[in-house]
Design a protein around this motif. Structure first.
Motif, PDB file in Angstrom:
ATOM      1  N   THR A 350      69.466 -45.857 -37.901  1.00  0.00           N
ATOM      2  CA  THR A 350      69.491 -44.444 -37.526  1.00  0.00           C
ATOM      3  C   THR A 350      69.231 -43.575 -38.755  1.00  0.00           C
ATOM      4  O   THR A 350      69.294 -44.053 -39.891  1.00  0.00           O
ATOM      5  CB  THR A 350      70.854 -44.061 -36.927  1.00  0.00           C
ATOM      6  OG1 THR A 350      71.879 -44.295 -37.908  1.00  0.00           O
ATOM      7  CG2 THR A 350      71.168 -44.907 -35.700  1.00  0.00           C
ATOM      8  N   SER A 351      68.983 -42.298 -38.523  1.00  0.00           N
ATOM      9  CA  SER A 351      68.657 -41.392 -39.628  1.00  0.00           C
ATOM     10  C   SER A 351      69.642 -40.251 -39.797  1.00  0.00           C
ATOM     11  O   SER A 351      69.628 -39.560 -40.805  1.00  0.00           O
ATOM     12  CB  SER A 351      67.254 -40.796 -39.406  1.00  0.00           C
ATOM     13  OG  SER A 351      67.234 -40.014 -38.216  1.00  0.00           O
ATOM     14  N   VAL A 468      63.111 -50.246 -45.747  1.00  0.00           N
ATOM     15  CA  VAL A 468      63.820 -49.700 -44.578  1.00  0.00           C
ATOM     16  C   VAL A 468      64.543 -48.410 -44.961  1.00  0.00           C
ATOM     17  O   VAL A 468      65.333 -47.881 -44.175  1.00  0.00           O
ATOM     18  CB  VAL A 468      64.820 -50.721 -44.002  1.00  0.00           C
ATOM     19  CG1 VAL A 468      64.108 -51.982 -43.564  1.00  0.00           C
ATOM     20  CG2 VAL A 468      65.924 -51.053 -45.009  1.00  0.00           C
ATOM     21  N   ASN A 469      64.258 -47.914 -46.148  1.00  0.00           N
ATOM     22  CA  ASN A 469      64.950 -46.735 -46.658  1.00  0.00           C
ATOM     23  C   ASN A 469      64.358 -45.457 -46.075  1.00  0.00           C
ATOM     24  O   ASN A 469      63.184 -45.150 -46.265  1.00  0.00           O
ATOM     25  CB  ASN A 469      64.857 -46.696 -48.190  1.00  0.00           C
ATOM     26  CG  ASN A 469      65.652 -45.555 -48.788  1.00  0.00           C
ATOM     27  OD1 ASN A 469      66.467 -44.921 -48.109  1.00  0.00           O
ATOM     28  ND2 ASN A 469      65.441 -45.292 -50.064  1.00  0.00           N
ATOM     29  N   ILE A 470      65.187 -44.696 -45.368  1.00  0.00           N
ATOM     30  CA  ILE A 470      64.758 -43.412 -44.826  1.00  0.00           C
ATOM     31  C   ILE A 470      65.657 -42.295 -45.339  1.00  0.00           C
ATOM     32  O   ILE A 470      65.605 -41.165 -44.858  1.00  0.00           O
ATOM     33  CB  ILE A 470      64.750 -43.450 -43.280  1.00  0.00           C
ATOM     34  CG1 ILE A 470      63.929 -42.281 -42.724  1.00  0.00           C
ATOM     35  CG2 ILE A 470      66.164 -43.461 -42.717  1.00  0.00           C
ATOM     36  CD1 ILE A 470      63.737 -42.308 -41.236  1.00  0.00           C
ATOM     37  N   ALA A 471      66.478 -42.617 -46.335  1.00  0.00           N
ATOM     38  CA  ALA A 471      67.377 -41.620 -46.912  1.00  0.00           C
ATOM     39  C   ALA A 471      66.573 -40.534 -47.620  1.00  0.00           C
ATOM     40  O   ALA A 471      65.355 -40.647 -47.821  1.00  0.00           O
ATOM     41  CB  ALA A 471      68.357 -42.292 -47.873  1.00  0.00           C
ATOM     42  N   ASN A 473      66.266 -39.799 -50.564  1.00  0.00           N
ATOM     43  CA  ASN A 473      65.603 -40.205 -51.802  1.00  0.00           C
ATOM     44  C   ASN A 473      64.402 -41.120 -51.560  1.00  0.00           C
ATOM     45  O   ASN A 473      63.804 -41.637 -52.498  1.00  0.00           O
ATOM     46  CB  ASN A 473      66.599 -40.915 -52.728  1.00  0.00           C
ATOM     47  CG  ASN A 473      67.133 -42.218 -52.138  1.00  0.00           C
ATOM     48  OD1 ASN A 473      66.824 -42.564 -51.002  1.00  0.00           O
ATOM     49  ND2 ASN A 473      67.942 -42.927 -52.901  1.00  0.00           N
ATOM     50  N   SER A 474      64.043 -41.327 -50.290  1.00  0.00           N
ATOM     51  CA  SER A 474      62.952 -42.245 -49.959  1.00  0.00           C
ATOM     52  C   SER A 474      61.582 -41.573 -49.974  1.00  0.00           C
ATOM     53  O   SER A 474      60.557 -42.245 -49.892  1.00  0.00           O
ATOM     54  CB  SER A 474      63.184 -42.839 -48.564  1.00  0.00           C
ATOM     55  OG  SER A 474      63.090 -41.818 -47.572  1.00  0.00           O
ATOM     56  N   GLY A 475      61.572 -40.248 -50.033  1.00  0.00           N
ATOM     57  CA  GLY A 475      60.319 -39.520 -49.937  1.00  0.00           C
ATOM     58  C   GLY A 475      60.000 -39.079 -48.524  1.00  0.00           C
ATOM     59  O   GLY A 475      58.991 -38.394 -48.288  1.00  0.00           O
ATOM     60  N   PHE A 476      60.860 -39.462 -47.576  1.00  0.00           N
ATOM     61  CA  PHE A 476      60.635 -39.063 -46.187  1.00  0.00           C
ATOM     62  C   PHE A 476      60.999 -37.593 -46.021  1.00  0.00           C
ATOM     63  O   PHE A 476      62.108 -37.173 -46.345  1.00  0.00           O
ATOM     64  CB  PHE A 476      61.478 -39.922 -45.242  1.00  0.00           C
ATOM     65  CG  PHE A 476      61.280 -39.604 -43.787  1.00  0.00           C
ATOM     66  CD1 PHE A 476      60.302 -40.254 -43.058  1.00  0.00           C
ATOM     67  CD2 PHE A 476      62.064 -38.652 -43.150  1.00  0.00           C
ATOM     68  CE1 PHE A 476      60.102 -39.962 -41.711  1.00  0.00           C
ATOM     69  CE2 PHE A 476      61.891 -38.361 -41.808  1.00  0.00           C
ATOM     70  CZ  PHE A 476      60.903 -39.020 -41.086  1.00  0.00           C
ATOM     71  N   ASP A 477      60.063 -36.804 -45.492  1.00  0.00           N
ATOM     72  CA  ASP A 477      60.263 -35.369 -45.304  1.00  0.00           C
ATOM     73  C   ASP A 477      59.979 -35.028 -43.847  1.00  0.00           C
ATOM     74  O   ASP A 477      58.896 -35.311 -43.330  1.00  0.00           O
ATOM     75  CB  ASP A 477      59.321 -34.581 -46.221  1.00  0.00           C
ATOM     76  CG  ASP A 477      59.463 -33.082 -46.036  1.00  0.00           C
ATOM     77  OD1 ASP A 477      60.420 -32.515 -46.577  1.00  0.00           O
ATOM     78  OD2 ASP A 477      58.599 -32.503 -45.347  1.00  0.00           O
ATOM     79  N   TRP A 478      60.941 -34.432 -43.163  1.00  0.00           N
ATOM     80  CA  TRP A 478      60.805 -34.162 -41.736  1.00  0.00           C
ATOM     81  C   TRP A 478      59.664 -33.195 -41.433  1.00  0.00           C
ATOM     82  O   TRP A 478      58.954 -33.349 -40.437  1.00  0.00           O
ATOM     83  CB  TRP A 478      62.121 -33.626 -41.167  1.00  0.00           C
ATOM     84  CG  TRP A 478      63.150 -34.697 -40.973  1.00  0.00           C
ATOM     85  CD1 TRP A 478      64.274 -34.917 -41.710  1.00  0.00           C
ATOM     86  CD2 TRP A 478      63.138 -35.721 -39.962  1.00  0.00           C
ATOM     87  NE1 TRP A 478      64.966 -36.016 -41.234  1.00  0.00           N
ATOM     88  CE2 TRP A 478      64.294 -36.522 -40.156  1.00  0.00           C
ATOM     89  CE3 TRP A 478      62.271 -36.031 -38.917  1.00  0.00           C
ATOM     90  CZ2 TRP A 478      64.592 -37.612 -39.342  1.00  0.00           C
ATOM     91  CZ3 TRP A 478      62.570 -37.124 -38.098  1.00  0.00           C
ATOM     92  CH2 TRP A 478      63.722 -37.897 -38.308  1.00  0.00           C
ATOM     93  N   ASP A 479      59.472 -32.207 -42.275  1.00  0.00           N
ATOM     94  CA  ASP A 479      58.401 -31.242 -42.069  1.00  0.00           C
ATOM     95  C   ASP A 479      57.045 -31.962 -42.038  1.00  0.00           C
ATOM     96  O   ASP A 479      56.252 -31.816 -41.097  1.00  0.00           O
ATOM     97  CB  ASP A 479      58.446 -30.197 -43.186  1.00  0.00           C
ATOM     98  CG  ASP A 479      57.485 -29.036 -42.946  1.00  0.00           C
ATOM     99  OD1 ASP A 479      56.562 -29.179 -42.127  1.00  0.00           O
ATOM    100  OD2 ASP A 479      57.642 -27.998 -43.589  1.00  0.00           O
ATOM    101  N   GLU A 480      56.772 -32.759 -43.051  1.00  0.00           N
ATOM    102  CA  GLU A 480      55.505 -33.487 -43.109  1.00  0.00           C
ATOM    103  C   GLU A 480      55.391 -34.492 -41.960  1.00  0.00           C
ATOM    104  O   GLU A 480      54.319 -34.663 -41.368  1.00  0.00           O
ATOM    105  CB  GLU A 480      55.389 -34.209 -44.450  1.00  0.00           C
ATOM    106  CG  GLU A 480      55.302 -33.272 -45.654  1.00  0.00           C
ATOM    107  CD  GLU A 480      55.274 -34.032 -46.964  1.00  0.00           C
ATOM    108  OE1 GLU A 480      55.281 -35.283 -46.912  1.00  0.00           O
ATOM    109  OE2 GLU A 480      55.257 -33.396 -48.030  1.00  0.00           O
TER     110      GLU A 480
END
Length: 534
Positions: A350-351, A468-471, A473-480
């Motif tokens: 989950t996120s 599997v890192n979505i924290a 600090n993973s670079g995942f950005d919801w806007d993008e």
């Protein structure tokens, strides 16, 4: 040694970690876990792709959204796998061999087609059905699987929230039992991963990575649906489902009970993804394969046909990209062997706590990119409102969804075309209702095992290819991400080529001014009526 049977211990509420004292231990090295759920790894398999070398893999549910992405990732990143066997049933008169040919034509496999088209020779089909006794396998195929399979991924399920109880339990609970019975006989099995759902225990505010005792025993429910008439089952369905929002989560909770029981004899893991959405990175940013759940709602918001959503916009969403789910499946199978299965692990994939986004934020991103990347199929100017008042929502549904759809159907009928808009509108209205449980509540999903997995993957030799890192600090950005999601729906669901964008933007502009003129006229009419009344 405890002499209780599993069922007796379960009924008494014995913690799951203690249930294994009366069952066979795994045939592998076992090391004690410390308080951080960490075990010294077997360094001989500190390479994830190498773990899959020369293995034969059996997958159920491969034709689903996750299943396609799982097969693609295996072929692309674990290219030395020996063979991948897919359980597949004939559908609408189409034999499994033809379904396999159609399966590999999916755009998800485009990267493999370009670089290594011979890889598809490794994909084999096994005729069968989780809804049938013995999975519908022939004796020959059953013996073959028992003697040859190394790794199993069980993802076959009906994901319909409004499925009738008998079908939900037959496919999601009894089907899981049938798979476990087969796995228990497999002579070379190293790891088996069961795909569950993060929402299998939504009667709790805090959901830990453990199997909870369900409200009813799984065997009792299986016995019930096998022996009672359909009309009787349907009449007591809501009573049995109880606090669960739907039959899907109820049946999944029952299945987890069975998985826990069989984990005494089988090297098992449970992965619980939340709402699965378009790909973050792999195989392509924004790749999506169906319009179920949030994807269909996002699509219709972009087309302007959804104007009202039952939602508490302050709540956190629980979304997870499909490529993160696939990496979690692949690495949890590896983790079970490399880090030793002292007890079955459950991974809350989950996120919400790791990289939160609220419904309000997600809605703003959706609106933003619906205006930037409109489809040629846009019908009304995009714009929707979150509401917690269901009465107001129902009125808005009638005014903004059903009546315009009915008028469009009249137009289609008069022009010799098949009326379909009201049917589509009702379908998405039902999806909004089914999803309202998750859009008006939030949960705290604990993630100690998931974080342990992420750390282990990070330390693996090839971990960067299976992250599997979505924290945050993973670079995942919801806007993008939402921007790619909107583009993905446009490209893969609506089949709308980017070349249509200029015309779509022009159409959007016309719809904008039509909306302004319509609102002005409606305002003037309301003003005149109020003056006349007073």
């Amino acid at each position: 040694m405890i002499s209780l049977s599993f069922q007796e211990a379960w009924a008494m509420g014995v913690p799951q970690q203690k249930l294994f004292s009366s069952t066979k231990s795994f045939k592998t090295h076992l090391k004690d876990m410390d308080n951080n759920n960490y075990i010294m790894p077997d360094i001989s398999i500190n390479n994830i792709s190498k773990f899959y070398e020369n293995t034969k893999i059996f997958i159920t549910g491969a034709t689903g959204f996750v299943g396609k992405a799982l097969v693609e990732k295996l072929l692309r990143s674990c290219d030395k796998v020996d063979a991948i066997f897919l359980l597949m049933r004939p559908k609408r008169g189409i034999p499994v061999e033809q379904r396999l040919k159609e399966f590999v034509k999916n755009p998800v496999f485009n990267r493999i087609k370009d670089k290594n088209p011979d890889a598809f020779e490794k994909v084999k089909v096994i005729p069968g059905d989780v809804g049938l006794p013995n999975l519908g396998l022939s004796d020959e195929d059953r013996i073959f699987l028992i003697k040859n399979i190394d790794i199993v991924f069980h993802s076959a399920a009906t994901v319909k929230f409004n499925e009738n109880l008998k079908t939900a339990i037959t496919l999601n609970t009894l089907g899981t039992k049938r798979m476990l019975e087969l796995c228990e006989k497999m002579e070379k099995l190293k790891s088996c991963v069961h795909v569950s759902t993060a929402f299998s225990n939504t009667d709790k505010d805090i959901i830990d990575e453990q199997v909870y005792k369900p409200s009813y025993d799984a065997y009792a429910m299986i016995n019930l649906i096998e022996n009672l008439p359909d009309e009787v089952i349907e009449s007591i369905s809501s009573q049995l489902v109880g606090k669960h929002p739907n039959t899907y989560t109820f049946a999944k909770a029952l299945a987890e009970q069975l998985v826990l029981e069989y984990s005494g004899n089988i090297p098992l893991a449970i992965v619980r993804p939340s709402i699965i959405t378009a790909a973050w990175k792999e195989p392509f940013p924004g790749w999506v394969d169906n319009i179920g759940g949030i994807t269909g709602i996002l699509m219709e918001c972009g087309r302007g046909t959804i104007k009202s959503i039952v939602c508490d916009d302050k709540c956190r969403m629980e979304l997870i990209p499909v490529d993160i789910v696939v990496n979690t499946l692949l690495t949890s199978a590896w983790h079970t062997v490399a880090y030793g299965p002292t007890a079955m692990r459950v991974y809350n994939c989950t996120s919400g706590k790791l990289n939160p986004v609220t419904w309000k934020e997600f809605g703003e991103y959706t609106h933003k990119y619906s205006l930037k990347w409109p489809s040629k199929y846009v019908t009304w100017y995009p714009g929707f409102v979150y509401r917690t008042n269901t009465t107001v929502h129902n009125v808005c549904t009638m005014l903004y969804h059903n009546i315009p759809s009915a008028l469009l159907d009249v137009f289609l009928y008069c022009t010799g075309k098949k009326p379909m808009m009201l049917k589509i509108s009702r379908k998405f209205n039902q999806a909004l209702i089914a999803g309202s449980f998750s859009s008006t509540n939030e949960w705290n999903f604990e993630s100690a095992s998931y974080k342990s997995l992420a750390k282990a993957v990070e330390n693996a030799e090839d971990g960067e290819f299976f992250s599997v890192n979505i924290a945050s600090n993973s670079g995942f950005d919801w806007d993008e991400y939402v921007g790619e999601f909107v583009k993905g729906v446009r490209q893969y669901i609506l089949k709308d080529d980017i070349s249509s964008l200029p015309k779509a933007l022009s159409k959007l502009n016309r719809l904008y001014w039509f909306r302004i003129i319509f609102q002005a006229l409606a305002g003037l009419l309301a003003l005149r009526m109020s003056i006349a009344y007073f």
